[in-house]
Design an enzyme around this catalytic site. Structure first.
Site, PDB file in Angstrom:
ATOM      1  N   ARG A   1       0.853  -1.185   0.000  1.00 56.34           N
ATOM      2  CA  ARG A   1       0.000   0.000   0.000  1.00 56.34           C
ATOM      3  C   ARG A   1       0.888   1.233   0.000  1.00 56.34           C
ATOM      4  O   ARG A   1       2.012   1.205   0.527  1.00 56.34           O
ATOM      5  CB  ARG A   1      -0.913   0.019   1.236  1.00 56.34           C
TER       6      ARG A   1
ATOM      7  N   HIS B   1      -1.935   1.154  -9.824  1.00 58.29           N
ATOM      8  CA  HIS B   1      -2.574   0.113  -9.005  1.00 58.29           C
ATOM      9  C   HIS B   1      -3.184  -0.984  -9.893  1.00 58.29           C
ATOM     10  O   HIS B   1      -4.396  -1.251  -9.854  1.00 58.29           O
ATOM     11  CB  HIS B   1      -3.636   0.716  -8.063  1.00 58.29           C
TER      12      HIS B   1
HETATM   13  P1  NDP Z   1      -1.893 -12.025   3.999  1.00 57.42           P
HETATM   14  O1  NDP Z   1      -2.680 -11.516   5.150  1.00 57.42           O
HETATM   15  O2  NDP Z   1      -2.195 -13.364   3.454  1.00 57.42           O
HETATM   16  O3  NDP Z   1      -0.341 -12.002   4.364  1.00 57.42           O
HETATM   17  C1  NDP Z   1       0.253 -10.961   5.065  1.00 57.42           C
HETATM   18  C2  NDP Z   1       1.696 -11.310   5.367  1.00 57.42           C
HETATM   19  O4  NDP Z   1       2.337 -10.165   5.939  1.00 57.42           O
HETATM   20  C3  NDP Z   1       1.832 -12.440   6.399  1.00 57.42           C
HETATM   21  O5  NDP Z   1       2.891 -13.288   6.030  1.00 57.42           O
HETATM   22  C4  NDP Z   1       2.172 -11.691   7.681  1.00 57.42           C
HETATM   23  O6  NDP Z   1       2.946 -12.433   8.608  1.00 57.42           O
HETATM   24  C5  NDP Z   1       2.983 -10.543   7.140  1.00 57.42           C
HETATM   25  N1  NDP Z   1       2.993  -9.404   8.084  1.00 57.42           N
HETATM   26  C6  NDP Z   1       1.966  -8.645   8.491  1.00 57.42           C
HETATM   27  N2  NDP Z   1       2.378  -7.707   9.364  1.00 57.42           N
HETATM   28  C7  NDP Z   1       3.710  -7.901   9.514  1.00 57.42           C
HETATM   29  C8  NDP Z   1       4.716  -7.259  10.274  1.00 57.42           C
HETATM   30  N3  NDP Z   1       4.443  -6.218  11.086  1.00 57.42           N
HETATM   31  N4  NDP Z   1       5.967  -7.738  10.202  1.00 57.42           N
HETATM   32  C9  NDP Z   1       6.273  -8.773   9.394  1.00 57.42           C
HETATM   33  N5  NDP Z   1       5.369  -9.420   8.641  1.00 57.42           N
HETATM   34  C10 NDP Z   1       4.099  -8.981   8.695  1.00 57.42           C
HETATM   35  O7  NDP Z   1      -2.041 -10.900   2.847  1.00 57.42           O
HETATM   36  P2  NDP Z   1      -1.918 -11.121   1.259  1.00 57.42           P
HETATM   37  O8  NDP Z   1      -0.635 -11.802   0.986  1.00 57.42           O
HETATM   38  O9  NDP Z   1      -3.155 -11.718   0.709  1.00 57.42           O
HETATM   39  O10 NDP Z   1      -1.894  -9.605   0.751  1.00 57.42           O
HETATM   40  C11 NDP Z   1      -0.932  -8.687   1.242  1.00 57.42           C
HETATM   41  C12 NDP Z   1      -1.238  -7.297   0.722  1.00 57.42           C
HETATM   42  O11 NDP Z   1      -0.927  -7.187  -0.656  1.00 57.42           O
HETATM   43  C13 NDP Z   1      -2.699  -6.862   0.793  1.00 57.42           C
HETATM   44  O12 NDP Z   1      -3.071  -6.461   2.095  1.00 57.42           O
HETATM   45  C14 NDP Z   1      -2.710  -5.694  -0.171  1.00 57.42           C
HETATM   46  O13 NDP Z   1      -2.349  -4.510   0.523  1.00 57.42           O
HETATM   47  C15 NDP Z   1      -1.601  -6.046  -1.161  1.00 57.42           C
HETATM   48  N6  NDP Z   1      -2.161  -6.361  -2.497  1.00 57.42           N
HETATM   49  C16 NDP Z   1      -1.897  -5.484  -3.518  1.00 57.42           C
HETATM   50  C17 NDP Z   1      -2.391  -5.712  -4.787  1.00 57.42           C
HETATM   51  C18 NDP Z   1      -2.055  -4.796  -5.914  1.00 57.42           C
HETATM   52  O14 NDP Z   1      -2.630  -4.911  -7.002  1.00 57.42           O
HETATM   53  N7  NDP Z   1      -1.108  -3.869  -5.745  1.00 57.42           N
HETATM   54  C19 NDP Z   1      -3.236  -6.891  -5.063  1.00 57.42           C
HETATM   55  C20 NDP Z   1      -3.440  -7.749  -3.931  1.00 57.42           C
HETATM   56  C21 NDP Z   1      -2.917  -7.494  -2.685  1.00 57.42           C
HETATM   57  P3  NDP Z   1       2.335 -13.730   9.363  1.00 57.42           P
HETATM   58  O15 NDP Z   1       2.077 -14.742   8.277  1.00 57.42           O
HETATM   59  O16 NDP Z   1       3.415 -14.153  10.264  1.00 57.42           O
HETATM   60  O17 NDP Z   1       1.081 -13.272  10.041  1.00 57.42           O
END
Ligand code: NDP
Length: 307
Positions: free
Chosen positions: A222, A270
């Site tokens: 984001r 985006h």
């Molecule tokens: P998930 O919720 O499946 O995965 C999030 C990951 O981030 C997890 O591995 C989590 O760790 C990790 N994480 C979260 N907070 C922290 C932190 N503080 N420190 C370290 N690791 C952290 O999300 P998705 O993979 O489905 O999507 C991620 C993001 O991608 C979405 O929220 C969106 O913003 C973005 N996105 C963008 C798109 C675009 O077109 N540009 C399209 C789709 C998504 P843990 O597993 O240990 O909890």
């Protein structure tokens, strides 16, 4: 019954068109209609929570996207269940986009484009996938999938998440304690974190200095993850070689924004990946059915964690 819940007129139209195409008419209604009183699920993008809280049967707030930062989870608390969209074609779309980004830097297209503008003939070295170190922030549905795919192509892949993962061919790091070690080996850093309170502005000067000199950034998380001034400074000082940015703190990006003209920044509007509407509507119909039946929901968000 699903109610459309967004404060963004353009998105309202997209949702109306998608529901008209993929949902039976009796399954959805518009906000402020009489039928909305029966709604059990709100399909949402920046919803009006004041309005949603007046709906007596509402149980589920469903993001129309993978991200949920637009929902105001703090206010929702445990009042409603929250779900988001996860779809394999969404992951594949992201992988296609990122393959192009990685090759752009691996095969020096940034340098070649700059050289062409100066009519300059100079051959950069030819790097193979095994020569390139990719670091992926976030190893969830998106990041985990992408990390595994790049590892299978022979790249040196590291990944960072909150809890430690095991992904074949990927060196995994977890938590703040291992962040520096992760960054130190990320020549191409891909951000796929969800936006939460604790990672706003995470891509900043301190982080850029922990990357190898001349590293590249690809931000698909984001816009609020990125400190824009810090990025410009890191590019201008050559700590960073370049940045590909798909997401921005304010979208659409302002006409006079410095990113449009910066020679080391590539802007995409985006577009990294969108789930197909058929999948979005299919998952929301399924979850609406489940919430009405009291069954476990699919792709439920942990409201406390914020993703
Ligand atoms: P998930 O919720 O499946 O995965 C999030 C990951 O981030 C997890 O591995 C989590 O760790 C990790 N994480 C979260 N907070 C922290 C932190 N503080 N420190 C370290 N690791 C952290 O999300 P998705 O993979 O489905 O999507 C991620 C993001 O991608 C979405 O929220 C969106 O913003 C973005 N996105 C963008 C798109 C675009 O077109 N540009 C399209 C789709 C998504 P843990 O597993 O240990 O909890």
């Amino acid at each position: 019954m699903i109610v459309i819940a967004t404060t963004v007129p353009k998105v309202q139209k997209w949702l109306e068109d998608a529901l008209a195409e993929y949902a039976p008419q009796e399954a959805y209604c518009l906000a402020h209609s009489e039928q909305a009183q029966q709604a059990t699920t709100a399909i949402s993008w920046f919803p009006d929570l004041d309005y949603l809280e007046t709906l007596p049967n509402l149980k589920l707030i469903h993001s129309m996207a993978a991200g949920v930062e637009h929902l105001n989870l703090k206010r929702i608390g445990d009042r409603y269940a929250v779900c988001r969209v996860v779809d394999e074609s969404h992951q594949k779309g992201m992988y296609d986009y990122l393959q192009w980004c990685v090759l752009y830097y691996q095969r020096f297209f940034d340098v070649l484009i700059a050289q062409q503008l100066q009519q300059r003939w100079k051959q950069p070295p030819q790097k193979t996938s095994a020569d390139v170190k990719i670091g992926i922030m976030g190893l969830g549905q998106m990041g985990g999938y992408i990390a595994e795919k790049f590892a299978k192509l022979g790249y040196q892949v590291s990944g960072w998440s909150r809890s430690l993962k095991q992904i074949e061919g990927v060196t995994c790091f977890a938590g703040d304690a291992q962040r520096q070690d992760f960054l130190a080996q990320s020549e191409i850093l891909i951000n796929l974190l969800p936006l939460t309170e604790d990672n706003v502005g995470l891509l900043n000067t301190e982080l850029f200095q922990q990357l190898p000199k001349g590293a590249c950034i690809i931000n698909c998380g984001r816009g609020q993850h990125l400190n824009e001034q810090d990025l410009i400074a890191a590019l201008d000082s050559e700590q960073l070689r370049g940045a590909i940015l798909d997401v921005f703190a304010k979208e659409p990006l302002a006409q006079d924004h410095v990113f449009w003209q910066h020679p080391k920044v590539l802007v995409t509007p985006h577009v990294a990946s969108h789930a197909p509407w058929s999948a979005v509507i299919g998952q929301i119909l399924e979850n609406d059915h489940r919430v009405q039946q009291g069954l476990a929901l699919v792709n439920e968000v942990n409201v406390m964690k914020g993703y």
